[in-house]
Design a protein around this motif. Structure first.
Motif: not given
Length: 265
Positions: A244-264
């Motif tokens: 979310a910080a990389l996209t300068k978003s003020r909240t976490v969206t489901t798209e950010h969760i998808q990105s996180a899942m690729a990391e973990v």
């Protein structure tokens, strides 16, 4: 990098959270009550949970609240060795010189446990973490270590902490004598679905923000991906905040969760 973006004073999902800062989930409250009962009985307890469920952290939180003048907590996590390895670790934890002979170590530990109970007026509590790794002969010796005065006087409280596999092993015929002495059994599940949002809010508040950074749909996505296991929740939330910080978003969206899942995964 996301601390500055979201105005946080610390990382909200770090591993080193203090015991008094743990989220009071239903599972933690139930475990607290069960272990309090176990300490009164001074018997043997079994605490199980999946990897990442927070069972060890929960146990640490509970014993951290015990009066140090009334209780002596011995924590052992070396569980892949033999009986001598276990005895040496217990002796080191209790502050005893290490004997070379197994029988001498056994007597030494039992004598010190008796002294703590009778002279120091303390309740010794032995917590063996990762107990699902214990060899069968080690499990049997732990049972013998808790036997005092022909089973009429419990002096050493033993808590075995491990994966659900531990329960299956204790159900085997070879460990029937140990299983019969277990007075408290507790299983630590993941967070319930309705606890996940408050859990995230709790940790974010500790990190210095009252903002709801995780949308309801995002919370559901985290729950589905983690089964509510706190360790997985923390990893996903951490990487999602970075995305979310990389996209300068003020909240976490489901798209950010998808990105996180690729990391973990």
């Amino acid at each position: 990098m996301y601390r500055k973006h979201f105005g946080l004073t610390r990382h909200p999902f770090a591993k080193n959270i203090e015991p008094d800062e743990l989220f009071a989930s239903g599972a933690l409250r139930e475990l607290d009550a069960r272990l309090a009962h176990l300490l009164d009985l001074r018997g043997i307890g079994v605490v199980t949970g999946e990897s990442g469920s927070g069972k060890t952290t929960a146990c640490r939180k509970i014993v951290a609240g015990l009066h140090t003048g009334l209780h002596r907590v011995l924590y052992v996590s070396l569980t892949t060795g033999n009986v001598m390895d276990l005895y040496k670790t217990i002796a080191w934890e209790i502050g005893l010189p290490t004997e070379r002979n197994r029988a001498a170590l056994f007597r030494q530990i039992r004598t010190e446990v008796t002294r703590l109970c009778s002279e120091a007026r303390q309740k010794p509590i032995l917590i063996v973490d990762e107990a699902h790794h214990l060899r069968s002969d080690v499990l049997e010796d732990l049972r013998l270590l808790t036997n005092y005065a022909m089973d009429s006087d419990n002096r050493l409280c033993l808590v075995l902490v491990g994966h659900p596999e531990l329960r299956r092993r204790l159900g085997m015929a070879v460990h029937e004598a140990l299983s019969q002495r277990v007075v408290v059994r507790a299983h630590v599940p993941g967070l319930a679905r309705d606890e996940l949002g408050p859990y995230l809010t709790h940790l974010l508040r500790l990190a210095g923000t009252e903002l709801e950074l995780f949308e309801p749909a995002t919370q559901e996505a985290i729950f589905q991906a983690s089964n509510g296991l706190p360790r997985k929740v923390n990893l996903l939330a951490h990487h999602a905040l970075m995305a979310a910080a990389l996209t300068k978003s003020r909240t976490v969206t489901t798209e950010h969760i998808q990105s996180a899942m690729a990391e973990v995964t």
